[in-house]
Motif scaffolding. Structure first.
Motif, short mmCIF file in Angstrom:
data_model
loop_
_atom_site.label_atom_id
_atom_site.label_comp_id
_atom_site.label_asym_id
_atom_site.label_seq_id
_atom_site.Cartn_x
_atom_site.Cartn_y
_atom_site.Cartn_z
N LEU B 67 0.85 -1.20 0.00
CA LEU B 67 0.00 0.00 0.00
C LEU B 67 0.88 1.25 0.00
O LEU B 67 1.91 1.28 0.67
CB LEU B 67 -0.88 0.00 1.26
N TYR B 70 -2.23 4.22 3.96
CA TYR B 70 -3.44 3.64 4.53
C TYR B 70 -3.79 4.36 5.82
O TYR B 70 -2.95 5.07 6.39
CB TYR B 70 -3.29 2.13 4.77
N TYR B 77 -10.05 -0.38 7.89
CA TYR B 77 -8.87 0.08 7.15
C TYR B 77 -9.27 0.61 5.79
O TYR B 77 -10.19 0.08 5.14
CB TYR B 77 -7.91 -1.09 6.91
N GLY B 79 -7.00 1.99 2.24
CA GLY B 79 -5.64 2.20 1.75
C GLY B 79 -5.57 2.17 0.23
O GLY B 79 -6.53 1.81 -0.44
#
Lengths: 199, 199
Positions: B67, B70, B77, B79
């Protein structure tokens, strides 16, 4: 907002001169006028084609740091006076400095905020053809100009932008995009944003 | 030539979302798709709205450095996966990353060559009016968003360009100028000029 300083370089045959003439038809562009010690030719006007200076006057300008770049060619001085450029950009016009590569590198040290654009023909073959078709240059001169174009092109990384003049209208458009885009750079927005935050 | 990575940030009410939707109608733009652990909502499609991941999968992506940025929000989450961006730019598309300021700063460390554009309403007054006229936000939320806009605007220097969205069409044009102009940057011409010099 202050105008931009646009330094345009490019070899003979790149079409730089025509591009500059076309850009000057827009309201926002002005051309930087050089100072020279060479004699005024018929039809030339002081303050339009050049600022004509005596050798003593020119050397005085050098001494007083009034030029952003200068060169000595065939017994004459040629240079770019600072004061004219500063006045024009203060009025908000974008000023075009048509300068060969060595002079451009001098300007870069003086005006790190200037925008450096290198104009080139799509290929060396095309550049050669354009030089030949002008019919004003003997073959030796054409070869000399091509050699010089090659040397200049090696310094392309010193320029911010490259404009390949394959099609005149497109090349002009590209320089206009560059100008418009450069004006959106965040560094020009300090005062504007300061005002927004205060209100 | 590889496509550009355009990072667009701007407060709620700046018109960023509308601008992105309009840009996507042009052939050369694609939108970066985020990964998230939040549940898929009705009408959403995997690979269009988000890449939906389990918590374990997402944490695996973090661990494997997949990623470019994020964040953890309300127990979920969110990201930006690298691989998708890299593929899209390799195909020559310009990818738009619509990211808030803190995420954008993370992206800057990863992709120093990305282009950072901050979109803003002409004034805070106008921003406030736009937020109120949406009629979806209670006054406290409007005030919170304005406070946040102010904090974000203080970081404007981290962005390359500022686009003041006073007029939608103009704002879109400005982003197109930026894109066209960025493609003329000399750093993109290394191979091209190498070829010219060799032939």
């Amino acid at each position: 907002m202050e105008g931009l300083k646009l330094v345009l370089s490019g070899p003979s045959g790149s079409g730089k001169g025509t591009i500059v003439q076309e850009l000057l038809k827009s309201d926002n562009f002005k051309l930087s006028i050089s100072a020279t010690t060479r004699n005024k030719r018929e039809g030339e006007i002081h303050g339009v084609h050049y600022f004509y200076k005596s050798k003593t006057e020119f050397e005085e300008m050098i001494k007083n740091d009034e030029l952003i770049e200068y060169a000595h060619f065939c017994d004459n001085y040629y240079g770019t006076p600072k004061v004219f450029i500063n006045e024009v950009v203060k009025e908000g016009f974008d000023i075009i400095l048509e300068i060969e590569v060595q002079g451009a590198l001098q300007v870069k040290r003086r005006y790190p905020d200037a925008i450096f654009i290198f104009i080139m023909a799509p290929t060396f073959k095309e550049l050669k053809e354009r030089l030949i078709s002008r019919n004003t240059e003997v073959p030796e001169v054409v070869e000399k100009r091509l050699k010089r174009a090659r040397e200049e092109l090696l310094l392309f990384k010193e320029y911010d932008y490259i404009v390949i003049n394959d099609n005149l209208e497109e090349a002009i458009e590209q320089i206009k995009y560059i100008t418009k885009s450069e004006k959106l750079k965040s560094k020009h927005y300090k005062e504007h944003i300061q005002l927004m935050l205060e209100n």
